[in-house]
Design a protein around this motif. Structure first.
Motif, PDB file in Angstrom:
ATOM      1  N   VAL A  54      -8.128  11.406   9.212  1.00 22.34           N
ATOM      2  CA  VAL A  54      -7.814  10.289   8.728  1.00 22.34           C
ATOM      3  C   VAL A  54      -8.192  10.034   7.284  1.00 22.34           C
ATOM      4  O   VAL A  54      -7.388   9.130   6.607  1.00 22.34           O
ATOM      5  CB  VAL A  54      -8.893   8.912   9.407  1.00 22.34           C
ATOM      6  CG1 VAL A  54     -10.170   9.312   9.066  1.00 22.34           C
ATOM      7  CG2 VAL A  54      -8.262   7.712   9.014  1.00 22.34           C
ATOM      8  N   LEU A  55      -9.069  10.994   6.645  1.00 22.81           N
ATOM      9  CA  LEU A  55      -9.231  11.149   5.134  1.00 22.81           C
ATOM     10  C   LEU A  55      -7.927  11.575   4.610  1.00 22.81           C
ATOM     11  O   LEU A  55      -8.215  11.989   3.319  1.00 22.81           O
ATOM     12  CB  LEU A  55     -10.371  11.449   4.729  1.00 22.81           C
ATOM     13  CG  LEU A  55     -11.659  10.558   5.416  1.00 22.81           C
ATOM     14  CD1 LEU A  55     -13.134  11.143   5.043  1.00 22.81           C
ATOM     15  CD2 LEU A  55     -11.797   9.164   4.835  1.00 22.81           C
ATOM     16  N   TYR A  57      -5.918  10.794   3.317  1.00 21.66           N
ATOM     17  CA  TYR A  57      -5.547   9.884   2.184  1.00 21.66           C
ATOM     18  C   TYR A  57      -6.136  10.178   0.790  1.00 21.66           C
ATOM     19  O   TYR A  57      -5.576   9.878  -0.285  1.00 21.66           O
ATOM     20  CB  TYR A  57      -5.522   8.547   2.553  1.00 21.66           C
ATOM     21  CG  TYR A  57      -6.891   7.852   2.788  1.00 21.66           C
ATOM     22  CD1 TYR A  57      -7.537   7.606   1.823  1.00 21.66           C
ATOM     23  CD2 TYR A  57      -7.109   7.466   4.048  1.00 21.66           C
ATOM     24  CE1 TYR A  57      -8.807   7.108   2.145  1.00 21.66           C
ATOM     25  CE2 TYR A  57      -8.327   6.854   4.412  1.00 21.66           C
ATOM     26  CZ  TYR A  57      -9.236   6.725   3.491  1.00 21.66           C
ATOM     27  OH  TYR A  57     -10.619   6.032   3.709  1.00 21.66           O
ATOM     28  N   MET A  64      -0.624   7.204  -0.735  1.00 21.55           N
ATOM     29  CA  MET A  64      -1.042   7.354   0.605  1.00 21.55           C
ATOM     30  C   MET A  64      -1.187   5.889   1.197  1.00 21.55           C
ATOM     31  O   MET A  64      -1.680   5.088   0.529  1.00 21.55           O
ATOM     32  CB  MET A  64      -2.239   8.130   0.850  1.00 21.55           C
ATOM     33  CG  MET A  64      -2.108   9.659   0.522  1.00 21.55           C
ATOM     34  SD  MET A  64      -0.894  10.666   1.478  1.00 21.55           S
ATOM     35  CE  MET A  64      -1.689  10.636   3.090  1.00 21.55           C
ATOM     36  N   GLN A  65      -0.777   5.766   2.275  1.00 22.03           N
ATOM     37  CA  GLN A  65      -1.303   4.715   3.165  1.00 22.03           C
ATOM     38  C   GLN A  65      -1.996   5.101   4.624  1.00 22.03           C
ATOM     39  O   GLN A  65      -1.915   6.245   4.904  1.00 22.03           O
ATOM     40  CB  GLN A  65       0.004   3.709   3.856  1.00 22.03           C
ATOM     41  CG  GLN A  65       0.662   3.117   2.442  1.00 22.03           C
ATOM     42  CD  GLN A  65       1.746   2.111   3.093  1.00 22.03           C
ATOM     43  OE1 GLN A  65       1.611   1.390   4.009  1.00 22.03           O
ATOM     44  NE2 GLN A  65       2.572   1.719   2.243  1.00 22.03           N
ATOM     45  N   GLN A  66      -2.955   4.312   5.021  1.00 18.37           N
ATOM     46  CA  GLN A  66      -3.651   4.601   6.073  1.00 18.37           C
ATOM     47  C   GLN A  66      -3.216   3.876   7.454  1.00 18.37           C
ATOM     48  O   GLN A  66      -3.167   2.575   7.196  1.00 18.37           O
ATOM     49  CB  GLN A  66      -5.205   4.410   6.080  1.00 18.37           C
ATOM     50  CG  GLN A  66      -6.120   5.373   6.711  1.00 18.37           C
ATOM     51  CD  GLN A  66      -5.967   4.692   8.244  1.00 18.37           C
ATOM     52  OE1 GLN A  66      -6.181   3.576   8.408  1.00 18.37           O
ATOM     53  NE2 GLN A  66      -5.874   5.679   9.173  1.00 18.37           N
ATOM     54  N   ALA A  67      -2.844   4.183   8.529  1.00 14.72           N
ATOM     55  CA  ALA A  67      -2.271   3.546   9.500  1.00 14.72           C
ATOM     56  C   ALA A  67      -3.051   3.501  10.590  1.00 14.72           C
ATOM     57  O   ALA A  67      -4.166   4.247  10.784  1.00 14.72           O
ATOM     58  CB  ALA A  67      -0.906   4.362   9.876  1.00 14.72           C
ATOM     59  N   ALA A  68      -2.961   2.385  11.463  1.00 20.05           N
ATOM     60  CA  ALA A  68      -3.739   2.021  12.915  1.00 20.05           C
ATOM     61  C   ALA A  68      -3.308   3.294  13.669  1.00 20.05           C
ATOM     62  O   ALA A  68      -2.403   4.105  13.609  1.00 20.05           O
ATOM     63  CB  ALA A  68      -3.214   0.824  13.404  1.00 20.05           C
TER      64      ALA A  68
END
Ligand SMILES: Cc1ncc(C[n+]2csc(CCOP(=O)(O)OP(=O)(O)O)c2C)c(N)n1
Ligand code: SF4
Ligand code: SF4
Ligand code: SF4
Lengths: 252, 74, 349
Positions: A54-55, A57, A64-68
């Protein structure tokens, strides 16, 4: 002095939070090296998923985008449709891609969405404590298959690369591994090729990378590399499942 | 042509002492040190001479600890 | 120039005029005219219409596109809006602007395809997980549906938040004269200092809602709450109708407000001193407006197309100062002027 090996510019200087010997780190580096060698860092937008990575990004030195959980291919689709000139990749684990997010990745592939998916298969859910994943091997012990995975209860492991290769929208699908230096070299080529397919506008590309989870497999890092080679390779054969050659572009 | 000198550089604070580099080095150059780094691990050290600059340790290191440079000797 | 248009189509055309060039959705009645209209229109203006594999995928496509700083919209109803909730929470957490349309239908479960207002709680109290709010707008006519769409995009960008247009099946299907020429045409996108567009000549940017450190997450929540307070101060909007001398004030939004207005007119013709307050923003709820407009009233009657949702916010606002009664129909049934007046008669003005 000539540099034989130095960290790629497409990674930030942040140290990885991964467990000792976890091959997520190698795969991060290979993705960054591909971005460096294609000189696309400034127009690349990466999508981090939910899982140990998850990190990501923080680690990739690109926007960067962080997705569900599971939705990275949908997020990547939104980015790519908004900015067709950008280079978009997702970085997803096997729980993320092959379980909760299987619909999103299948439909991204079926649409021929012009994105690159880096799929890290470590045969378990790493982040949440080593539970059973769709990719867990038959007989493999996890925290939610304490006696080993039983077909009667949870069925069979999914081979994502083979499955997505059946879709007309996928342009390049490969499975590689990072258990020894020769295979790391091969994996690097494959990941770079996947980005080249995207740059050529050919459609969906995915590289499935077999990876270790020493912590949840309960093994030392070096043993885990051997376990990957001996146990995972028979279930997940390496190779190209959908091939795109540069010559196809030249010919057309 | 002169001889080639290989320089190994370790970003020691990133090392997690996983031993993967040690296990892949064909020359047995690497080992884990006795001391402890700021992250609490025994980091990699160049225990012996004889590095040929093959790069395998760096290729396999998950934590970008190892950089390799070559210098043309006299 | 006024033309006769369906609510759903007026909304869709207004979105195009507002510069929205990205739409991601999934079919569900009673909002299908929106995606169908945009499937035709988007290619004409060089935009993207994409039918996603699910509402879950659609809202996450919205997330990705919103993260690039471009105007993006999705629409759905009932079960589809439920599926979008995780994504809406992520959008709120990552502070991304977008417009979400809910043409409400009856629930729970598969419910029905007829108009309803049963998603008031879901829309105004969070819906997804976490301490967040989104702006919720309630249109009262086809013209307002169109104007509100433009406003929704502006608010979304101003406050970097998702904005929901909470219509209902009747509003979407209804045909009314509408003037779209009054809506200025926006082309191109604004530049935002947070948008992920590729890091050429600048440091990398991150769109994210994860804060693993508890102190950081608390700080992020406090920042969100400051923004929500600001919105609560600046934004509440409502409309008053004959409230000046009203002894009994009806409170209703959307389609229910149209019916309630009819009840006010007919009641007044019969000599009853009725008035109406129509909340236009449902979150933030226009509490101060309601208080000011009901100082002379002896009773309130909340009319909704559900079993009593907004009535709770009305009761919170008046704090027992005046009795608050409720009239509701649900499941796709509409309140009628006759029934409302009958209840008023029973209550005694
Ligand atoms: C909707 C939702 N369900 C469950 C979770 C909890 N969760 C976090 S990571 C994860 C599994 C990730 O496993 P995988 O994708 O295999 O990646 P790895 O950690 O092994 O790299 C789960 C189930 C979540 N964050 N969101
Ligand atoms: S839990 Fe497994 S996958 Fe996650 S960082 Fe540790 S070793 Fe890697
Ligand atoms: S470069 Fe090759 S020889 Fe030198 S330490 Fe690394 S693995 Fe050993
Ligand atoms: S240098 Fe890298 S591979 Fe070697 S022990 Fe340290 S972390 Fe592991």
């Amino acid at each position: 002095m000539r540099t034989v090996f130095a960290p790629p510019a497409s990674l930030t200087k942040d140290p990885f939070h991964y467990c000792p010997g976890c091959t997520h780190g190698i795969i991060h580096r290979l993705v960054a090296e591909a971005i460096d060698s294609l000189d696309i860092r400034e127009r690349t937008i990466g999508v981090a998923s939910v899982g140990c990575s998850v990190l990501a990004y923080q680690y990739f030195n690109t926007d960067m985008q962080q997705a569900a959980h599971g939705r990275a291919p949908a997020v990547a689709t939104g980015i790519k449709r908004a900015l067709p000139g950008s280079v978009v990749f997702t970085y997803q684990g096997d729980g993320d891609l092959a379980s909760i997010g299987i619909a999103e990745v299948i439909h991204a592939a079926a649409r021929g969405e012009n994105i690159t998916v880096v799929f890290v298969n470590n045969a378990c859910y790493g982040m949440t404590g080593g539970q059973l994943a769709p990719t867990t091997l038959i007989g493999q012990t996890t925290t939610t298959s304490p006696g080993g995975r039983r077909v009667e209860n949870t069925g069979y492991p999914i081979r994502m690369a083979e499955m997505l290769a059946t879709l007309d929208g996928s342009a390049y699908i490969a499975r590689v591994s990072v258990h020894d230096p020769a295979h790391v070299r091969q994996a690097k080529k494959s990941i770079q090729h996947a980005f080249e397919v995207q740059l050529a506008g050919r459609g969906f590309s995915m590289v499935e990378v077999l990876s270790t989870c020493p912590t949840n497999w309960g093994q030392k890092p070096v043993e885990a590399l051997t376990w990957l080679k001996e146990k995972m390779l028979p279930q997940y054969p390496l190779g190209l499942f959908k091939v795109w050659e540069r010559s196809e572009v030249n010919a057309s | 042509m002169g001889s080639v000198v290989v320089h190994l550089r370790f970003d020691e604070q990133r090392c997690k002492g996983c031993s993967i580099c040690v296990s892949v080095c064909p020359k047995g150059v690497l080992a884990l040190g006795e001391h402890i780094n700021s992250a609490g691990y025994n980091p990699v050290v160049e225990a012996k001479q004889g590095c040929n600059g093959c790069g395998m340790c760096a290729w396999m290191c998950p934590d970008l600890v190892i950089s390799i440079y070559k210098e043309m000797g006299a | 120039m006024k033309v006769l248009m369906k609510g759903n189509e007026a909304l869709a055309e207004a979105a195009i005029r507002a510069g929205c060039r990205l739409f991601f959705g999934y079919p569900i009645t009673p909002q299908n005219e929106i995606p169908e209209y945009l499937a035709r229109r988007m290619p004409e203006v060089g935009g993207t219409f994409l039918q996603a594999e699910s509402e879950v995928a659609a809202i996450n496509m919205v997330y990705g596109a919103a993260g690039t700083g471009q105007r993006v919209m999705t629409s759905s109803s009932g079960p589809g809006i439920s599926l979008k909730q995780e994504g809406i929470s992520f959008l709120a957490g990552a502070e991304l602007p977008c417009v979400i349309v809910n043409m409400m239908r009856g629930g729970p479960g598969l419910g029905s395809i007829q108009a309803s207002q049963s998603d008031y709680f879901q829309a105004t109290k969070g819906g997804g997980h976490g301490d967040y709010r989104i702006i919720v707008l309630a249109p009262g006519s086809v013209q307002e549906l169109a104007d509100m769409t433009v406003w929704a995009f502006e608010l979304a960008e101003k406050y970097t938040t998702p904005v929901m247009i909470l219509g209902d099946g009747t509003m979407g299907q209804m045909m009314e004269p509408v003037d779209l020429d009054t809506i200025p045409i926006k082309t191109g996108h604004s530049e935002f200092p947070w948008a992920t567009t590729g890091c050429k000549d600048r440091p990398k940017r991150i769109i994210n809602s994860l804060y693993l450190d508890a102190t950081m997450l608390e700080r992020h929540n406090q920042k969100l709450q400051r923004k929500y307070r600001l919105i609560s101060e600046e934004l509440p909007r409502a409309e008053a109708y004959h409230t000046d001398d009203a002894e009994l004030v009806l409170v209703a939004f959307g389609t229910a407000a149209r019916i309630a207005r009819g009840a006010v007119d007919q009641g007044r013709a019969n000599g009853l001193r009725l008035g109406l307050v129509r909340p236009i923003t449902l979150w933030p709820f226009p509490g101060e407006f309601l208080l000011a407009a009901t100082t002379g009233a002896r009773k309130l009657l909340v009319v909704e197309m559900n079993t009593g949702q907004m009535v709770e916010d009305v009761r919170l606002v008046v704090e027992g100062r005046i009795p608050v009664h409720f009239h509701g129909r649900c499941g796709g049934m509409l309140p009628t002027v006759k029934d409302i007046l009958a209840q008023i008669e029973e209550m005694g003005v």
